[in-house]
Design an enzyme around this catalytic site. Structure first.
Site, PDB file in Angstrom:
ATOM      1  N   LYS A  26       1.896  -0.320  15.157  1.00  0.00           N
ATOM      2  CA  LYS A  26       3.327  -0.376  15.463  1.00  0.00           C
ATOM      3  C   LYS A  26       3.760  -1.627  16.249  1.00  0.00           C
ATOM      4  O   LYS A  26       4.945  -1.947  16.305  1.00  0.00           O
ATOM      5  CB  LYS A  26       3.736   0.870  16.276  1.00  0.00           C
TER       6      LYS A  26
ATOM      7  N   TYR B 113      -8.722   5.537   8.175  1.00  0.00           N
ATOM      8  CA  TYR B 113      -8.814   5.874   9.599  1.00  0.00           C
ATOM      9  C   TYR B 113      -9.872   6.967   9.741  1.00  0.00           C
ATOM     10  O   TYR B 113      -9.764   8.006   9.091  1.00  0.00           O
ATOM     11  CB  TYR B 113      -7.477   6.391  10.127  1.00  0.00           C
TER      12      TYR B 113
ATOM     13  N   TYR C  53       4.392   7.132  10.467  1.00  0.00           N
ATOM     14  CA  TYR C  53       3.530   5.993  10.140  1.00  0.00           C
ATOM     15  C   TYR C  53       4.330   4.871   9.471  1.00  0.00           C
ATOM     16  O   TYR C  53       4.149   3.686   9.799  1.00  0.00           O
ATOM     17  CB  TYR C  53       2.386   6.458   9.228  1.00  0.00           C
TER      18      TYR C  53
ATOM     19  N   HIS D  41       0.837  -1.196   0.000  1.00  0.00           N
ATOM     20  CA  HIS D  41       0.000   0.000   0.000  1.00  0.00           C
ATOM     21  C   HIS D  41       0.875   1.250   0.000  1.00  0.00           C
ATOM     22  O   HIS D  41       1.735   1.401   0.862  1.00  0.00           O
ATOM     23  CB  HIS D  41      -0.889   0.016   1.253  1.00  0.00           C
TER      24      HIS D  41
ATOM     25  N   PRO E 137      -3.107  -0.024  19.069  1.00  0.00           N
ATOM     26  CA  PRO E 137      -2.897  -0.448  17.679  1.00  0.00           C
ATOM     27  C   PRO E 137      -3.100   0.654  16.635  1.00  0.00           C
ATOM     28  O   PRO E 137      -2.896   0.398  15.447  1.00  0.00           O
ATOM     29  CB  PRO E 137      -3.933  -1.561  17.497  1.00  0.00           C
TER      30      PRO E 137
HETATM   31  P1  FAD Z   1       3.260 -12.365  21.347  1.00  0.00           P
HETATM   32  O1  FAD Z   1       2.678 -12.374  19.986  1.00  0.00           O
HETATM   33  O2  FAD Z   1       2.365 -12.043  22.492  1.00  0.00           O
HETATM   34  O3  FAD Z   1       3.929 -13.776  21.569  1.00  0.00           O
HETATM   35  C1  FAD Z   1       4.364 -14.201  22.828  1.00  0.00           C
HETATM   36  C2  FAD Z   1       4.331 -15.709  22.869  1.00  0.00           C
HETATM   37  O4  FAD Z   1       4.839 -16.138  24.125  1.00  0.00           O
HETATM   38  C3  FAD Z   1       2.920 -16.268  22.770  1.00  0.00           C
HETATM   39  O5  FAD Z   1       2.874 -17.239  21.761  1.00  0.00           O
HETATM   40  C4  FAD Z   1       2.646 -16.836  24.140  1.00  0.00           C
HETATM   41  O6  FAD Z   1       1.803 -17.982  24.094  1.00  0.00           O
HETATM   42  C5  FAD Z   1       4.033 -17.183  24.616  1.00  0.00           C
HETATM   43  N1  FAD Z   1       4.170 -17.225  26.075  1.00  0.00           N
HETATM   44  C6  FAD Z   1       3.649 -16.367  26.985  1.00  0.00           C
HETATM   45  N2  FAD Z   1       3.990 -16.733  28.226  1.00  0.00           N
HETATM   46  C7  FAD Z   1       4.743 -17.836  28.097  1.00  0.00           C
HETATM   47  C8  FAD Z   1       5.374 -18.687  29.024  1.00  0.00           C
HETATM   48  N3  FAD Z   1       5.278 -18.460  30.350  1.00  0.00           N
HETATM   49  N4  FAD Z   1       6.064 -19.747  28.571  1.00  0.00           N
HETATM   50  C9  FAD Z   1       6.169 -19.988  27.247  1.00  0.00           C
HETATM   51  N5  FAD Z   1       5.580 -19.210  26.313  1.00  0.00           N
HETATM   52  C10 FAD Z   1       4.875 -18.153  26.729  1.00  0.00           C
HETATM   53  N6  FAD Z   1      -0.366  -4.994  16.539  1.00  0.00           N
HETATM   54  C11 FAD Z   1      -0.565  -4.301  15.443  1.00  0.00           C
HETATM   55  O7  FAD Z   1       0.404  -3.759  14.908  1.00  0.00           O
HETATM   56  N7  FAD Z   1      -1.833  -4.223  14.895  1.00  0.00           N
HETATM   57  C12 FAD Z   1      -2.925  -4.852  15.479  1.00  0.00           C
HETATM   58  O8  FAD Z   1      -4.028  -4.773  14.981  1.00  0.00           O
HETATM   59  C13 FAD Z   1      -2.738  -5.585  16.659  1.00  0.00           C
HETATM   60  N8  FAD Z   1      -3.760  -6.226  17.285  1.00  0.00           N
HETATM   61  C14 FAD Z   1      -3.515  -6.933  18.444  1.00  0.00           C
HETATM   62  C15 FAD Z   1      -4.554  -7.591  19.115  1.00  0.00           C
HETATM   63  C16 FAD Z   1      -4.308  -8.302  20.306  1.00  0.00           C
HETATM   64  C17 FAD Z   1      -5.456  -9.003  21.030  1.00  0.00           C
HETATM   65  C18 FAD Z   1      -2.997  -8.352  20.834  1.00  0.00           C
HETATM   66  C19 FAD Z   1      -2.694  -9.106  22.131  1.00  0.00           C
HETATM   67  C20 FAD Z   1      -1.961  -7.697  20.159  1.00  0.00           C
HETATM   68  C21 FAD Z   1      -2.219  -6.979  18.968  1.00  0.00           C
HETATM   69  N9  FAD Z   1      -1.194  -6.330  18.266  1.00  0.00           N
HETATM   70  C22 FAD Z   1      -1.414  -5.634  17.148  1.00  0.00           C
HETATM   71  C23 FAD Z   1       0.158  -6.360  18.725  1.00  0.00           C
HETATM   72  C24 FAD Z   1       0.959  -7.436  18.007  1.00  0.00           C
HETATM   73  O9  FAD Z   1       0.152  -8.525  17.706  1.00  0.00           O
HETATM   74  C25 FAD Z   1       2.079  -7.764  18.957  1.00  0.00           C
HETATM   75  O10 FAD Z   1       2.888  -6.598  19.077  1.00  0.00           O
HETATM   76  C26 FAD Z   1       2.917  -8.946  18.517  1.00  0.00           C
HETATM   77  O11 FAD Z   1       2.157 -10.138  18.626  1.00  0.00           O
HETATM   78  C27 FAD Z   1       4.154  -9.049  19.410  1.00  0.00           C
HETATM   79  O12 FAD Z   1       4.794 -10.258  19.186  1.00  0.00           O
HETATM   80  P2  FAD Z   1       5.569 -10.986  20.349  1.00  0.00           P
HETATM   81  O13 FAD Z   1       6.123 -12.208  19.726  1.00  0.00           O
HETATM   82  O14 FAD Z   1       6.488 -10.023  21.003  1.00  0.00           O
HETATM   83  O15 FAD Z   1       4.473 -11.344  21.443  1.00  0.00           O
HETATM   84  C1  PHB Z   2      -5.055  -4.360  11.106  1.00  0.00           C
HETATM   85  O1  PHB Z   2      -5.192  -4.610   9.903  1.00  0.00           O
HETATM   86  O2  PHB Z   2      -5.305  -5.180  11.981  1.00  0.00           O
HETATM   87  C2  PHB Z   2      -4.598  -3.006  11.499  1.00  0.00           C
HETATM   88  C3  PHB Z   2      -4.158  -2.127  10.534  1.00  0.00           C
HETATM   89  C4  PHB Z   2      -3.752  -0.860  10.898  1.00  0.00           C
HETATM   90  C5  PHB Z   2      -3.804  -0.483  12.216  1.00  0.00           C
HETATM   91  C6  PHB Z   2      -4.226  -1.367  13.185  1.00  0.00           C
HETATM   92  C7  PHB Z   2      -4.640  -2.644  12.831  1.00  0.00           C
HETATM   93  O3  PHB Z   2      -3.422   0.774  12.549  1.00  0.00           O
END
Ligand code: FAD
Ligand code: PHB
Length: 395
Positions: free
Chosen positions: A297, A201, A384, A73, A293
């Site tokens: 980021k 947005y 952004y 995009h 979100p």
């Molecule tokens: P996570 O994805 O949280 O992965 C951590 C992993 O560690 C998980 O698989 C978990 O099961 C595991 N874990 C936890 N505790 C333990 C333990 N004690 N022992 C072993 N394993 C463990 N970001 C965006 O940019 N746009 C979005 O729309 C967006 N929506 C989101 C919606 C939700 C509900 C959430 C929670 C986050 C969202 N995010 C979004 C943020 C983005 O998804 C996260 O920043 C990203 O997943 C970070 O990755 P991570 O691997 O650091 O953490």
């Molecule tokens: C998404 O597609 O989930 C999404 C995209 C842009 C955002 C947040 C979430 O700023």
């Protein structure tokens, strides 16, 4: 007791990407993930990647499907005060964004691990960290009924906001900064074509809305909702009616609706833990920071942490230097705070906080500034697409 160079806690995007980058350079890792592979791949989360994240996934050798199926995009739309304005990200910054779901990244990474014969321990229970301050820290865990112990050089805490890693750091050595925003987002995923070719947005008197997508036939839509709202209050029809009410007319009329295949409410939180290193433990991604979100980021910050940490670990093993590892926390936090500021600011710009007309008029004036001023548009666009510490090549 077994021995490994790097123990990684958490098999989300941070953990698997770090392990993949290290493995390609000959560093041995073990990934301990609490859930099953299916569970982790089923979590619907982020969907929009900065180009630096795209580059990193390609460097990690897991970008082929993303380059085929992802949607590049070059811009986005801001809708406010009854009008829409397109921000041309590419002409303002030289960079585009990539639409590609976190679920797909997770699959690509897990496939790469499986193909290499590498061992991700899914369903690792009772993970605990020991002797973080010694040069040989240990991680213990249970799988089934068997207890395991692993000695390592470094531990990467990639276990998200609710993991054990951050909790293992004594309180006096870590500072937590937090703001809970006074609303949530209800999001739905539906197999319907997106209402527009790019993300929209929306700042509306009824509250914020976001039109996003996962592909040309799968839409992801979000609405601002009360923090204590319940999913049972949002049958699909109510969601679609409310979205239509917040969209500009031209989009409301073209909105295609359908049954949701996923629906969830997420709170909006800003959170930073610093420093991001304690002894031989390094916090990565959501384990160290959460952003609302609004600016997409979260996942991109996680990937940026992984890049910095992997460089530090590789420098240690290949050149015997700890300089980059010592700089990890400061380098990562510089970017984290910039993204935290942007996500907070973009949230305050687009969401409804109260009935107060003064605050709403200020939001409209600021959105108007982005629309009308080259400087305003550029400041928005470069945040952004992601502010890097180091310049990266244009696509
Ligand atoms: P996570 O994805 O949280 O992965 C951590 C992993 O560690 C998980 O698989 C978990 O099961 C595991 N874990 C936890 N505790 C333990 C333990 N004690 N022992 C072993 N394993 C463990 N970001 C965006 O940019 N746009 C979005 O729309 C967006 N929506 C989101 C919606 C939700 C509900 C959430 C929670 C986050 C969202 N995010 C979004 C943020 C983005 O998804 C996260 O920043 C990203 O997943 C970070 O990755 P991570 O691997 O650091 O953490
Ligand atoms: C998404 O597609 O989930 C999404 C995209 C842009 C955002 C947040 C979430 O700023």
């Amino acid at each position: 007791m077994s021995k490994i160079q790097v123990a990684i806690i958490g098999g989300g995007p941070s953990g698997l990407l770090l392990s993949q980058l290290l493995r390609l350079q000959g560093v041995e890792t073990i990934v301990l993930e609490r859930h099953t592979r299916e569970h982790v791949e089923g979590r619907i989360r982020a969907g929009l990647l900065e180009w630096s994240t795209v580059d990193l996934l390609n460097e990690a050798g897991v970008g082929a499907r993303m380059m085929r199926e992802g949607l590049a995009h070059d811009g986005l739309e801001l809708a406010f005060d009854g009008r829409t304005h397109r921000v041309d990200l590419r002409s303002l910054t030289g960079h585009s964004m990539m639409v590609y779901g976190q679920t797909e990244i997770q699959k690509d990474l897990a496939d790469a691990h499986a193909a290499s014969g590498d061992h991700v321990v899914w369903e690792a229970e009772n993970v605990a960290i020991h002797d973080i301050h010694s040069r040989r820290p240990r991680v213990t865990y249970t799988r089934g009924t068997i207890n395991h112990e692993v000695e390592c050089d470094f531990i990467a805490g990639c276990d998200g906001f609710h993991g054990v890693s951050r909790e293992s750091i004594p309180k006096e050595f870590i500072t937590l900064h937090e703001r809970i925003h006074p609303f949530g987002w209800i999001g739905i995923l539906a197999n319907v074509p997106p209402v527009a070719g790019e993300l929209i947005y929306v700042n509306h008197e009824r509250g914020f809305a976001l039109c996003s997508m996962r592909s040309r036939s799968r839409s992801r839509y979000y609405l601002q909702c009360p923090l204590d709202d319940d999913i049972s209050n949002w049958p699909d029809d109510r969601f679609w009616d409310e979205l239509r009410a917040r969209l500009p007319c031209e989009h409301a009329n073209g909105l295609i609706t359908g049954s949701s295949i996923e629906k969830s409410i997420a709170p909006l939180r800003s959170f930073v833990a610093e420093p991001m290193r304690f002894g031989q433990l390094f916090l990565v991604g959501d384990a160290a920071h959460i952003v609302p979100p609004t600016g997409a980021k979260g996942l991109n910050l996680a990937a940026a942490d992984v890049r910095v940490l992997s460089e530090g670990i590789l420098e240690y093993y290949h050149r015997g230097s700890e300089t980059l590892l010592d700089e990890y926390s400061n380098r990562a936090l510089a970017r984290v705070w910039r993204a935290t500021r942007f996500s907070w600011w973009f949230t305050t710009l687009t969401h409804k906080f109260s009935e107060e007309t003064f605050a709403h008029r200020l939001q409209l004036a600021e959105l108007d500034y982005i629309a009308e001023s080259a400087a305003g548009a550029k400041a928005f666009a470069e945040n952004y697409v992601g502010l890097d510490e180091t310049p990266r090549q244009a696509r």
